[in-house]
Design a protein around this motif. Structure first.
Motif, PDB file in Angstrom:
ATOM      1  N   ARG A 143     -13.874  43.974  10.565  1.00 58.54           N
ATOM      2  CA  ARG A 143     -12.993  45.142  10.539  1.00 58.54           C
ATOM      3  C   ARG A 143     -11.602  44.839  11.092  1.00 58.54           C
ATOM      4  O   ARG A 143     -10.712  45.696  11.055  1.00 58.54           O
ATOM      5  N   GLY A 144     -11.418  43.645  11.600  1.00 54.50           N
ATOM      6  CA  GLY A 144     -10.118  43.269  12.140  1.00 54.50           C
ATOM      7  C   GLY A 144     -10.024  41.765  12.280  1.00 54.50           C
ATOM      8  O   GLY A 144     -11.045  41.061  12.293  1.00 54.50           O
ATOM      9  N   LEU A 222      -7.028  42.060   6.566  1.00 57.28           N
ATOM     10  CA  LEU A 222      -7.569  42.833   7.685  1.00 57.28           C
ATOM     11  C   LEU A 222      -6.454  43.184   8.660  1.00 57.28           C
ATOM     12  O   LEU A 222      -5.446  42.466   8.741  1.00 57.28           O
ATOM     13  N   PRO A 223      -6.587  44.266   9.425  1.00 60.64           N
ATOM     14  CA  PRO A 223      -5.600  44.556  10.462  1.00 60.64           C
ATOM     15  C   PRO A 223      -5.543  43.401  11.463  1.00 60.64           C
ATOM     16  O   PRO A 223      -6.586  42.911  11.905  1.00 60.64           O
ATOM     17  N   VAL A 224      -4.334  42.968  11.791  1.00 59.02           N
ATOM     18  CA  VAL A 224      -4.166  41.810  12.680  1.00 59.02           C
ATOM     19  C   VAL A 224      -3.807  42.285  14.093  1.00 59.02           C
ATOM     20  O   VAL A 224      -2.893  43.090  14.277  1.00 59.02           O
ATOM     21  N   THR A 245       4.203  44.009  11.350  1.00 57.64           N
ATOM     22  CA  THR A 245       2.967  44.425  10.684  1.00 57.64           C
ATOM     23  C   THR A 245       1.738  44.237  11.575  1.00 57.64           C
ATOM     24  O   THR A 245       0.658  44.730  11.237  1.00 57.64           O
ATOM     25  N   ILE A 246       1.878  43.532  12.699  1.00 55.15           N
ATOM     26  CA  ILE A 246       0.773  43.408  13.651  1.00 55.15           C
ATOM     27  C   ILE A 246       0.340  44.803  14.090  1.00 55.15           C
ATOM     28  O   ILE A 246       1.170  45.653  14.415  1.00 55.15           O
ATOM     29  N   ARG A 247      -0.975  45.037  14.125  1.00 56.71           N
ATOM     30  CA  ARG A 247      -1.477  46.360  14.473  1.00 56.71           C
ATOM     31  C   ARG A 247      -1.416  46.629  15.974  1.00 56.71           C
ATOM     32  O   ARG A 247      -1.229  47.766  16.410  1.00 56.71           O
TER      33      ARG A 247
END
Length: 420
Positions: A143-144, A222-224, A245-247
């Motif tokens: 999920r990540g 995936l979210p980073v 863009t890093i979450r």
């Protein structure tokens, strides 16, 4: 006879007191993710080949210790000519282990059962200014994606330096994979399988390498999230601005002042950790460690080359100049992503108070905790000291750190499907 145990992270071979004396070795630990083969042997004694160095050898009866061959070595605890188990690892300090066991098949099946549930592990190459090589851990239904940023010094993908195997990045990757989080970690340039010259690399080079890793991590869709320890925490602050863009970002043992001020703070903190007898000798010699260390810092600031000699030792001068000049406070204030900052009450290398200052600097969502009894290397200590690092490193990182990261990530990404 030695006993063997296995959990989701590692195989542990516990030697008896007598075997530790004969083998000149303590407990053997092999990460499950690093196991290549697990093999039942009909004759464990016959499988131990090579020259004893060191250990106990009784012809036809016992081989306890290390048996070396030209290009490899086997650690064995073998009694008699019965069956046993062989463990072979792809990396680590111990690559080949042979044990006498009453029921090797049962041990084999237990280990293979754990391996079957592991996340997939594979090598990953990153195209940067130099070619970087690392490891990708990809659990089912990830999920990540975590980018694990190491601390200072010539560290490999696991977070190990020569003579000090801290394993911080490896342990984070393995523990957080259980929570559905994939990860990438890598050998720093000039270390392990990565190309380049570590001594010639500056802090900005290492940031550029980390940017390349983030771009590679984004390929998986995936979210980073970046997780940085020590120097890596400062790199994480810079990445949060350079890679919007890093979450989110996790800062472990981080700081919120210039590198020069961190080094000055370190010098004062570490002087208090010097044994009393050494302090007495230094006073007799009229040596002021704080003034001496400041003199060395000023020498490095005046250098203009990538590498310089300090006290006859070659040091990465450009890294020191850039490290001392960089203050992450500006990037921490500018970054818009949520952050988690965890510091240690017993940290002698990064100021614990800076953990809370990170939260004060930011307008974006920030969670900050100073963890009781935690050291810079994320282990628990009864009192602050760097003198026990080698012994502390034999223990895993404090489970509170992993738990806090997991809880924070759940809030950021949502809980794993199995927990809903």
């Amino acid at each position: 006879m030695a006993t063997i145990d296995v959990d989701a992270r590692e195989v542990t071979v516990a030697l008896t007191a007598m075997e530790r004396v004969f083998a000149l070795r303590r407990t053997v630990r092999i990460p499950v993710a690093h196991l290549e083969t697990v093999e039942v042997l009909d004759d464990a004694y016959a499988a131990m080949t090579g020259l004893r160095a060191p250990g106990l050898g009784l012809p036809g009866y016992a081989k306890v210790g290390t048996w070396r061959r030209r290009s490899s070595a086997t650690v064995g605890v073998v009694w008699g000519r019965g069956s046993g188990l062989r463990l072979r690892a792809s990396s680590g300090r111990v690559r080949d282990v042979i044990l006498s066991l009453d029921d090797p098949q049962s041990a084999h099946d237990r280990i293979e059962s754990v391996r079957a549930g592991l996340a997939a592990v594979s090598a990953v190459r990153i195209e940067a200014e130099v070619d970087l090589v690392g490891e990708l851990v990809m659990p089912d239904q990830a999920r990540g994606m975590l980018v694990l940023l190491p601390g200072s010094g010539p560290l490999d993908r696991d977070g190990d330096a020569k003579g000090l195997p801290l394993g911080i990045q490896r342990q984070l990757a393995e523990c957080l994979a259980d929570q559905g989080l994939a990860s990438i970690r890598w050998d720093k340039r000039g270390v392990g399988e990565s190309a380049g010259d570590f001594l010639a690399a500056g802090l900005h080079d290492l940031v550029a390498d980390a940017v390349a890793v983030v771009r590679r991590a984004e390929d998986y869709g995936l979210p980073v999230i970046v997780i940085g320890h020590s120097e890596g925490a400062a790199v994480a602050a810079r990445l949060a601005v350079e890679c919007p863009t890093i979450r989110g970002a996790v800062l472990l043992s981080g700081y919120a002042r210039s590198g020069l001020e961190v080094l000055r703070w370190q010098a004062r903190a570490l002087e208090a950790d010097i044994p009393g007898f050494v302090r007495f000798v230094l006073r007799m010699l009229r040596t002021d460690l704080e003034k001496s260390s400041e003199k060395n810092r000023q020498k490095l600031l005046r250098t203009t080359t990538d590498v310089a000699r300090l006290g006859g030792v070659r040091v990465n001068a450009r890294w020191h100049r850039e490290f001392m000049a960089y203050d992450p406070a500006g990037d921490l204030a500018a970054a818009s992503q949520p952050m988690l900052a965890l510091g240690g009450e017993h940290d002698l290398q990064s100021p614990p108070d800076d953990t809370l200052r990170i939260a004060d600097l930011r307008s974006a969502p920030t969670t900050a905790h100073v963890v009781d009894g935690l050291s810079h290397i994320l282990r628990s200590q009864e009192a602050p000291t760097v003198r026990t690092y080698r012994a502390d490193a034999r223990s895993p990182i404090d489970e509170r750190v992993v738990s806090m990261i997991g809880t924070w990530v759940d809030g950021l990404l949502g809980a794993p499907a199995s927990d809903r």
